[in-house]
Design an enzyme around this catalytic site. Structure first.
Site, PDB file in Angstrom:
ATOM      1  N   GLU A   1       1.869  -3.653   4.184  1.00  0.00           N
ATOM      2  CA  GLU A   1       1.633  -3.410   5.612  1.00  0.00           C
ATOM      3  C   GLU A   1       2.516  -2.269   6.123  1.00  0.00           C
ATOM      4  OE1 GLU A   1       2.318  -6.196   4.060  1.00  0.00           O
ATOM      5  OE2 GLU A   1       1.469  -7.953   5.027  1.00  0.00           O
TER       6      GLU A   1
ATOM      7  N   ASN B   1       1.926  -2.630  -1.853  1.00  0.00           N
ATOM      8  CA  ASN B   1       3.358  -2.862  -2.042  1.00  0.00           C
ATOM      9  C   ASN B   1       3.878  -2.005  -3.195  1.00  0.00           C
ATOM     10  OD1 ASN B   1       1.798  -4.658  -3.625  1.00  0.00           O
ATOM     11  ND2 ASN B   1       3.498  -6.081  -3.889  1.00  0.00           N
ATOM     12  N   ILE B   2       5.095  -1.546  -3.012  1.00  0.00           N
ATOM     13  CA  ILE B   2       5.744  -0.675  -3.999  1.00  0.00           C
ATOM     14  C   ILE B   2       7.121  -1.262  -4.285  1.00  0.00           C
ATOM     15  CG2 ILE B   2       6.483   1.699  -4.511  1.00  0.00           C
ATOM     16  CD1 ILE B   2       4.620   2.563  -2.116  1.00  0.00           C
ATOM     17  N   GLU B   3       7.251  -1.883  -5.434  1.00  0.00           N
ATOM     18  CA  GLU B   3       8.518  -2.552  -5.756  1.00  0.00           C
ATOM     19  C   GLU B   3       9.494  -1.602  -6.434  1.00  0.00           C
ATOM     20  OE1 GLU B   3       7.424  -6.155  -7.835  1.00  0.00           O
ATOM     21  OE2 GLU B   3       6.691  -7.047  -5.973  1.00  0.00           O
TER      22      GLU B   3
ATOM     23  N   CYS C   1       6.624  -3.431   1.524  1.00  0.00           N
ATOM     24  CA  CYS C   1       5.387  -4.221   1.592  1.00  0.00           C
ATOM     25  C   CYS C   1       4.193  -3.320   1.904  1.00  0.00           C
ATOM     26  CB  CYS C   1       5.486  -5.259   2.705  1.00  0.00           C
ATOM     27  SG  CYS C   1       6.636  -6.591   2.383  1.00  0.00           S
TER      28      CYS C   1
ATOM     29  N   CYS D   1       4.636 -10.742   5.954  1.00  0.00           N
ATOM     30  CA  CYS D   1       5.988 -11.308   6.035  1.00  0.00           C
ATOM     31  C   CYS D   1       6.574 -11.036   7.423  1.00  0.00           C
ATOM     32  CB  CYS D   1       6.881 -10.715   4.942  1.00  0.00           C
ATOM     33  SG  CYS D   1       7.458  -9.040   5.284  1.00  0.00           S
TER      34      CYS D   1
ATOM     35  N   CYS E   1       7.246  -7.358   8.297  1.00  0.00           N
ATOM     36  CA  CYS E   1       6.020  -6.601   8.587  1.00  0.00           C
ATOM     37  C   CYS E   1       5.435  -6.974   9.943  1.00  0.00           C
ATOM     38  CB  CYS E   1       4.989  -6.814   7.483  1.00  0.00           C
ATOM     39  SG  CYS E   1       5.462  -5.986   5.956  1.00  0.00           S
TER      40      CYS E   1
HETATM   41  N1  THU Z   1       4.459  -8.403   0.084  1.00  0.00           N
HETATM   42  C1  THU Z   1       3.726  -7.533   0.835  1.00  0.00           C
HETATM   43  O1  THU Z   1       3.386  -6.429   0.382  1.00  0.00           O
HETATM   44  N2  THU Z   1       3.397  -7.887   2.091  1.00  0.00           N
HETATM   45  C2  THU Z   1       3.751  -9.066   2.678  1.00  0.00           C
HETATM   46  O2  THU Z   1       3.606  -9.226   3.872  1.00  0.00           O
HETATM   47  C3  THU Z   1       4.273 -10.146   1.841  1.00  0.00           C
HETATM   48  C4  THU Z   1       4.899  -9.709   0.562  1.00  0.00           C
HETATM   49  C5  THU Z   1       4.866  -8.005  -1.265  1.00  0.00           C
HETATM   50  C6  THU Z   1       6.342  -7.750  -1.398  1.00  0.00           C
HETATM   51  C7  THU Z   1       6.557  -7.966  -2.876  1.00  0.00           C
HETATM   52  O3  THU Z   1       6.295  -6.738  -3.542  1.00  0.00           O
HETATM   53  C8  THU Z   1       5.502  -8.985  -3.261  1.00  0.00           C
HETATM   54  O4  THU Z   1       4.560  -9.016  -2.180  1.00  0.00           O
HETATM   55  C9  THU Z   1       6.050 -10.378  -3.481  1.00  0.00           C
HETATM   56  O5  THU Z   1       6.804 -10.787  -2.392  1.00  0.00           O
END
Ligand code: THU
Length: 150
Positions: free
Chosen positions: A58, A45-47, A56, A96, A99
């Site tokens: 995935e 994940n890259i915020e 996310c 999520c 994804c």
């Molecule tokens: N996140 C994912 O990378 N994949 C998911 O399917 C669920 C959530 C990440 C998004 C965000 O950066 C962090 O988890 C918290 O929600």
């Protein structure tokens, strides 16, 4: 899929999880997507400070695969949890909704989705069970049976 192949895929997910950029949630996720030809595409994940542009793990993995010309997949492994917790200390992290929909665009409904707490502690689900009645290209032409039901 053989046990040691599953284990390796999960280890790849844990490895890329270490590269997650998640300063806002503190929740790091790794995904490893096994292609039909044996290649493995990973994503974390890259915020973003603006939150919405965050991606996310995935979808990062699938972007890598599609950009490499790969569109056939055999399995995906996902792991995630608070950054300071490692393998065995985190709970199962499920993809999520967004994804699941993106995976469904490119993967067979039967795709095994491994959600892992560690390489030896995982659950196996089929993508279709995580996203029943998915909206798909067939719905656009009126041929779908699932439909979004809106
Ligand atoms: N996140 C994912 O990378 N994949 C998911 O399917 C669920 C959530 C990440 C998004 C965000 O950066 C962090 O988890 C918290 O929600």
């Amino acid at each position: 899929m053989e046990q040691n192949h599953i284990k390796k895929l999960i280890e790849s997910a844990f490895s890329v999880r270490g590269l997650a950029y998640a300063p806002y949630s503190g929740f790091s996720v790794g995904a490893a997507l096994l292609a039909a030809d044996g290649r493995v595409f990973c994503g974390c994940n890259i915020e973003n400070a603006a939150f919405s542009p965050s991606i996310c793990a995935e979808r990062a993995a699938i972007s890598q695969a599609i950009s490499a010309g790969c569109r056939e997949f055999a399995a995906v492994a996902v792991c995630g949890g608070p950054m300071e917790r490692g393998a065995g200390e985190i709970d199962y992290c499920y993809p999520c909704g967004l994804c699941r929909q993106v995976l469904m665009e490119f993967c067979p409904p039967e795709l095994p989705v491994y959600v892992a707490r560690s390489a030896g502690d995982y659950r196996r689900h089929r993508l279709v069970d995580l996203l029943p009645h998915a909206f798909s290209a067939a719905d656009l032409s009126g041929g779908g049976v699932g439909g979004c039901g809106c």
